[in-house]
Design an enzyme around this catalytic site. Structure first.
Site, PDB file in Angstrom:
ATOM      1  N   ARG A  21      -0.042  14.918  12.237  1.00 36.51           N
ATOM      2  CA  ARG A  21       0.476  14.630  10.888  1.00 36.51           C
ATOM      3  C   ARG A  21       0.549  15.884  10.014  1.00 36.51           C
ATOM      4  O   ARG A  21      -0.115  16.024   9.005  1.00 36.51           O
ATOM      5  CB  ARG A  21      -0.344  13.522  10.243  1.00 36.51           C
ATOM      6  N   PRO A  22       1.341  16.854  10.423  1.00 37.14           N
ATOM      7  CA  PRO A  22       1.501  18.070   9.627  1.00 37.14           C
ATOM      8  C   PRO A  22       2.238  17.796   8.308  1.00 37.14           C
ATOM      9  O   PRO A  22       2.751  16.689   8.113  1.00 37.14           O
ATOM     10  CB  PRO A  22       2.361  18.947  10.538  1.00 37.14           C
ATOM     11  N   ILE A  23       2.251  18.797   7.424  1.00 31.98           N
ATOM     12  CA  ILE A  23       3.007  18.636   6.163  1.00 31.98           C
ATOM     13  C   ILE A  23       4.062  19.731   6.040  1.00 31.98           C
ATOM     14  O   ILE A  23       4.490  20.090   4.934  1.00 31.98           O
ATOM     15  CB  ILE A  23       2.074  18.639   4.937  1.00 31.98           C
ATOM     16  N   ASP A  24       4.501  20.273   7.189  1.00 33.79           N
ATOM     17  CA  ASP A  24       5.474  21.377   7.162  1.00 33.79           C
ATOM     18  C   ASP A  24       6.769  21.005   6.442  1.00 33.79           C
ATOM     19  O   ASP A  24       7.369  21.847   5.759  1.00 33.79           O
ATOM     20  CB  ASP A  24       5.776  21.853   8.584  1.00 33.79           C
ATOM     21  N   LEU A  25       7.200  19.750   6.547  1.00 34.15           N
ATOM     22  CA  LEU A  25       8.472  19.359   5.896  1.00 34.15           C
ATOM     23  C   LEU A  25       8.291  19.250   4.377  1.00 34.15           C
ATOM     24  O   LEU A  25       9.190  19.594   3.604  1.00 34.15           O
ATOM     25  CB  LEU A  25       8.982  18.043   6.483  1.00 34.15           C
ATOM     26  N   ARG A  29      -8.679  -0.431   4.127  1.00 30.89           N
ATOM     27  CA  ARG A  29      -7.886   0.578   3.421  1.00 30.89           C
ATOM     28  C   ARG A  29      -6.541  -0.006   3.014  1.00 30.89           C
ATOM     29  O   ARG A  29      -5.967   0.383   2.008  1.00 30.89           O
ATOM     30  CB  ARG A  29      -7.639   1.779   4.329  1.00 30.89           C
ATOM     31  N   CYS A  76      -5.210  12.531  12.163  1.00 31.89           N
ATOM     32  CA  CYS A  76      -6.026  11.322  12.289  1.00 31.89           C
ATOM     33  C   CYS A  76      -5.789  10.771  13.700  1.00 31.89           C
ATOM     34  O   CYS A  76      -5.141  11.401  14.528  1.00 31.89           O
ATOM     35  CB  CYS A  76      -5.636  10.313  11.223  1.00 31.89           C
ATOM     36  N   ARG A  88      -5.191  10.912   3.437  1.00 30.96           N
ATOM     37  CA  ARG A  88      -4.192  11.985   3.478  1.00 30.96           C
ATOM     38  C   ARG A  88      -3.091  11.778   2.447  1.00 30.96           C
ATOM     39  O   ARG A  88      -2.451  12.737   2.028  1.00 30.96           O
ATOM     40  CB  ARG A  88      -3.630  12.153   4.874  1.00 30.96           C
ATOM     41  N   VAL A 130       7.587   7.516  16.704  1.00 36.04           N
ATOM     42  CA  VAL A 130       7.304   8.139  15.406  1.00 36.04           C
ATOM     43  C   VAL A 130       6.033   8.981  15.430  1.00 36.04           C
ATOM     44  O   VAL A 130       6.016  10.117  14.960  1.00 36.04           O
ATOM     45  CB  VAL A 130       7.225   7.063  14.296  1.00 36.04           C
ATOM     46  N   ASP A 166       4.341   0.859  12.053  1.00 38.57           N
ATOM     47  CA  ASP A 166       3.115   0.214  11.564  1.00 38.57           C
ATOM     48  C   ASP A 166       2.948  -1.202  12.107  1.00 38.57           C
ATOM     49  O   ASP A 166       1.864  -1.768  12.002  1.00 38.57           O
ATOM     50  CB  ASP A 166       3.088   0.182  10.032  1.00 38.57           C
ATOM     51  N   LYS A 223       0.846  -1.206   0.000  1.00 39.30           N
ATOM     52  CA  LYS A 223       0.000   0.000   0.000  1.00 39.30           C
ATOM     53  C   LYS A 223       0.877   1.251   0.000  1.00 39.30           C
ATOM     54  O   LYS A 223       0.657   2.179  -0.776  1.00 39.30           O
ATOM     55  CB  LYS A 223      -0.888   0.038   1.227  1.00 39.30           C
ATOM     56  N   ASN A 224       1.909   1.274   0.852  1.00 36.48           N
ATOM     57  CA  ASN A 224       2.688   2.507   1.011  1.00 36.48           C
ATOM     58  C   ASN A 224       3.729   2.704  -0.076  1.00 36.48           C
ATOM     59  O   ASN A 224       4.430   3.714  -0.080  1.00 36.48           O
ATOM     60  CB  ASN A 224       3.323   2.541   2.399  1.00 36.48           C
TER      61      ASN A 224
HETATM   62  C1  EPZ Z   1       3.954   7.018   5.934  1.00 35.47           C
HETATM   63  O1  EPZ Z   1       3.158   8.063   6.460  1.00 35.47           O
HETATM   64  C2  EPZ Z   1       3.040   5.812   5.876  1.00 35.47           C
HETATM   65  N1  EPZ Z   1       1.918   6.087   4.990  1.00 35.47           N
HETATM   66  C3  EPZ Z   1       2.538   5.469   7.276  1.00 35.47           C
HETATM   67  O2  EPZ Z   1       1.762   4.279   7.173  1.00 35.47           O
HETATM   68  C4  EPZ Z   1       3.756   5.184   8.160  1.00 35.47           C
HETATM   69  O3  EPZ Z   1       3.315   4.923   9.479  1.00 35.47           O
HETATM   70  C5  EPZ Z   1       4.681   6.412   8.165  1.00 35.47           C
HETATM   71  O4  EPZ Z   1       5.065   6.723   6.796  1.00 35.47           O
HETATM   72  C6  EPZ Z   1       5.951   6.171   8.975  1.00 35.47           C
HETATM   73  O5  EPZ Z   1       6.633   5.075   8.475  1.00 35.47           O
HETATM   74  C7  EPZ Z   1       2.118   6.038   3.633  1.00 35.47           C
HETATM   75  O6  EPZ Z   1       3.221   5.804   3.160  1.00 35.47           O
HETATM   76  C8  EPZ Z   1       0.915   6.298   2.776  1.00 35.47           C
HETATM   77  P1  EPZ Z   1       5.933  10.497   7.982  1.00 35.47           P
HETATM   78  P2  EPZ Z   1       3.728   9.584   6.437  1.00 35.47           P
HETATM   79  O7  EPZ Z   1       5.803  11.719   7.159  1.00 35.47           O
HETATM   80  O8  EPZ Z   1       4.492   9.828   5.207  1.00 35.47           O
HETATM   81  C9  EPZ Z   1       5.984  13.859  11.282  1.00 35.47           C
HETATM   82  C10 EPZ Z   1      -0.059   2.881   7.562  1.00 35.47           C
HETATM   83  O9  EPZ Z   1      -0.604   2.375   8.558  1.00 35.47           O
HETATM   84  N2  EPZ Z   1       5.948  14.792  10.161  1.00 35.47           N
HETATM   85  O10 EPZ Z   1       7.170   9.690   7.914  1.00 35.47           O
HETATM   86  O11 EPZ Z   1       2.595  10.505   6.749  1.00 35.47           O
HETATM   87  C11 EPZ Z   1       4.636  13.172  11.468  1.00 35.47           C
HETATM   88  O12 EPZ Z   1       3.782  13.984  12.240  1.00 35.47           O
HETATM   89  C12 EPZ Z   1       0.380   4.328   7.574  1.00 35.47           C
HETATM   90  O13 EPZ Z   1       0.154   2.253   6.479  1.00 35.47           O
HETATM   91  C13 EPZ Z   1       6.122  16.148  10.406  1.00 35.47           C
HETATM   92  O14 EPZ Z   1       6.310  16.565  11.549  1.00 35.47           O
HETATM   93  O15 EPZ Z   1       4.707   9.524   7.695  1.00 35.47           O
HETATM   94  C14 EPZ Z   1       4.989  11.888  12.166  1.00 35.47           C
HETATM   95  O16 EPZ Z   1       5.086  12.122  13.559  1.00 35.47           O
HETATM   96  C15 EPZ Z   1       0.149   4.984   8.926  1.00 35.47           C
HETATM   97  N3  EPZ Z   1       6.076  17.016   9.358  1.00 35.47           N
HETATM   98  C16 EPZ Z   1       6.378  11.554  11.605  1.00 35.47           C
HETATM   99  O17 EPZ Z   1       6.869  12.764  11.000  1.00 35.47           O
HETATM  100  C17 EPZ Z   1       5.881  16.590   8.070  1.00 35.47           C
HETATM  101  O18 EPZ Z   1       5.867  17.436   7.150  1.00 35.47           O
HETATM  102  C18 EPZ Z   1       6.372  10.462  10.554  1.00 35.47           C
HETATM  103  O19 EPZ Z   1       5.595  10.914   9.499  1.00 35.47           O
HETATM  104  C19 EPZ Z   1       5.690  15.218   7.842  1.00 35.47           C
HETATM  105  C20 EPZ Z   1       5.732  14.335   8.902  1.00 35.47           C
END
Ligand code: EPZ
Length: 421
Positions: free
Chosen positions: A122-126, A399, A117, A93, A329, A307, A22-23
């Site tokens: 889960r911000p998108i600032d990065l 999902r 969620c 998202r 995480v 996960d 999925k990811n």
């Molecule tokens: C991906 O989510 C996966 N989803 C998640 O899987 C997985 O848990 C996660 O990576 C970590 O491995 C998909 O690939 C579709 P992150 P993603 O950005 O990209 C913080 C599942 O069950 N962060 O690595 O959203 C964030 O808040 C799902 O299959 C910021 O602060 O994860 C979190 O604490 C759940 N700013 C941490 O980083 C940002 O701009 C990890 O988030 C982005 C993220």
């Protein structure tokens, strides 16, 4: 609303075939927006999230052909809008994965802000930090974010990610393929799904080096062409079924699971005394024998995957001895603890650490799937609990797991999906 009923099933045994990840498939499908030529993606799992992604691609103007099972052909010959659909973003998202491709190809994106969620803000600032570094202006309004590349388009630069965010790495990687000059992503995420995305992009004509390390280098190119790509197997699904063997003390062969993608899970299962062997086409797990407690901490790849935290916790409730689980995480990924405690797990949590007393004989209960992976954890617990466990809100599970109930049934689980009476 549908739910899953699970009865005590005894040791599972047999073989399960792992579906496409999925990811991985979600960013791969988003990447098809980068070219006007046709891309063919194979080993696509039949998931609710994939359906949302296909709808999203069509909304942007792509022709999407999914008439062949497990294959999706996408031809984004023209982009008819750069505005994301708020309902789709709310539903999934990962729809924000379109930001990088649309910014690179069209120079403008209007993306509804994704909500948080159950597992965190889960911000998108990065993601936005990366787009700004590539020269885009970013206007953040309450409900949406507007990105605009300069008149010269995107320009490569060095970007440091404060956290190795998977989504931010993927979005920036896709945007950088068409930026002028060189982009370096430092402290990049190293998940196998990043490598899979880079492999597709390079087949499309991108020039990406050292994806899978914490420093990815991208030389921008003028345009990308269509390509064919097969999705890697889902390491989280593989881990889930490895734990199904462990928690039921059974013997399961996880076919086409890639051992190199699940090393932390193999290591922790072995620490608990579970037998894990690599086979010519997957991973064999034998949960018989005396098992012991362990401590685990989730980390970005190649650390222990967040996960698999909740499925592993379900397993630890059945093992003699005290275990601890630390979630580093996401800030709120213990929602399943309340549900496991309804079954007698007796887990306590403080901040991001859970203490699992272990050695519990779980009993069936009515529980909720609080997120995709927690839903899987509740089914695992139901396999060994006395009586019947009713798991509701199973849309979460659908999902991300293809044929979830069918695969467990084939391993001997006493499990069924019912519509809420
Ligand atoms: C991906 O989510 C996966 N989803 C998640 O899987 C997985 O848990 C996660 O990576 C970590 O491995 C998909 O690939 C579709 P992150 P993603 O950005 O990209 C913080 C599942 O069950 N962060 O690595 O959203 C964030 O808040 C799902 O299959 C910021 O602060 O994860 C979190 O604490 C759940 N700013 C941490 O980083 C940002 O701009 C990890 O988030 C982005 C993220």
């Amino acid at each position: 609303m549908a739910k899953i009923l699970v009865n005590n099933s005894g040791p599972l045994s047999g073989e399960v075939e792992i579906s496409g990840a999925k990811n991985a498939v979600l960013p791969l499908l988003a990447a098809t927006l980068l070219t006007e030529e046709e891309c063919i993606i194979e080993s696509v799992p039949a998931l609710a999230d994939v359906n949302v992604m296909k709808k999203m691609l069509s909304n942007y103007g792509a022709e999407v052909d999914d008439s062949i099972p497990k294959t999706v052909k996408v031809k984004a010959a023209q982009i008819v809008t750069v505005e994301g659909d708020p309902d789709l973003v709310q539903e999934m998202r990962a729809s924000t994965m379109a930001m990088g491709p649309l910014l690179a190809r069209c120079g403008r994106v209007v993306m509804p802000m994704p909500g948080g969620c159950t597992i965190g803000k889960r911000p998108i600032d990065l993601h936005l930090k990366g787009f700004k570094a590539l020269g885009a202006t970013v206007i953040e309004e309450d409900d949406k974010v507007i990105l605009e590349a300069g008149p010269e388009g995107l320009k490569g630069d060095a970007i440091y990610l404060d956290f190795p965010s998977v989504g931010a790495t993927e979005n920036i990687l896709m945007a950088a393929t068409l930026a002028k000059g060189t982009t370096i992503i430092e402290n990049a995420a190293k998940e196998p799904e990043i490598i899979d995305l880079a492999n597709l992009l390079n087949k499309m004509g991108a020039k990406i080096k050292s994806a899978g390390t914490d420093m990815i280098r991208i030389e921008g190119v003028e345009r990308l062409s269509g390509a064919f790509h097969e999705v890697i197997p889902d390491r989280i699904e593989a881990g889930t079924f490895m734990l199904a063997a462990a928690i039921t003390r059974g013997q399961v062969h996880v076919k086409n699971g890639i051992p190199g993608h699940v090393r932390p899970i193999i290591a922790k299962l072995k620490e608990c005394g579970v037998t894990v062997e690599v086979t010519s086409d997957g991973i064999y797990v034998d949960g018989r024998g005396d098992l012991v407690a362990t401590d685990l901490k989730t980390l970005p790849y190649p650390g222990f995957p967040t996960d698999i935290q909740s499925p592993f916790m379900a397993f630890l409730t059945t093992v003699e001895g005290k275990s601890t689980v630390r979630e580093t995480v996401f800030e709120n990924r213990f929602m399943h603890v309340v549900e496991l405690n309804r079954m007698g797990a007796d887990i306590t949590t403080e901040n991001r650490e859970a203490v699992i007393p272990g050695g519990k004989k779980l009993h069936g209960a009515k529980v909720r799937a609080t997120d995709l992976r927690a839903g899987a954890a509740m089914v695992l617990a139901g396999l060994v609990a006395t009586g019947t466990t009713e798991v509701s809100e199973i849309y979460h599970i659908e999902r991300g797991y293809e044929n979830f109930v069918g695969k467990f049934k084939a391993l001997g689980a006493d499990i069924m999906k019912v519509d809420e009476d």
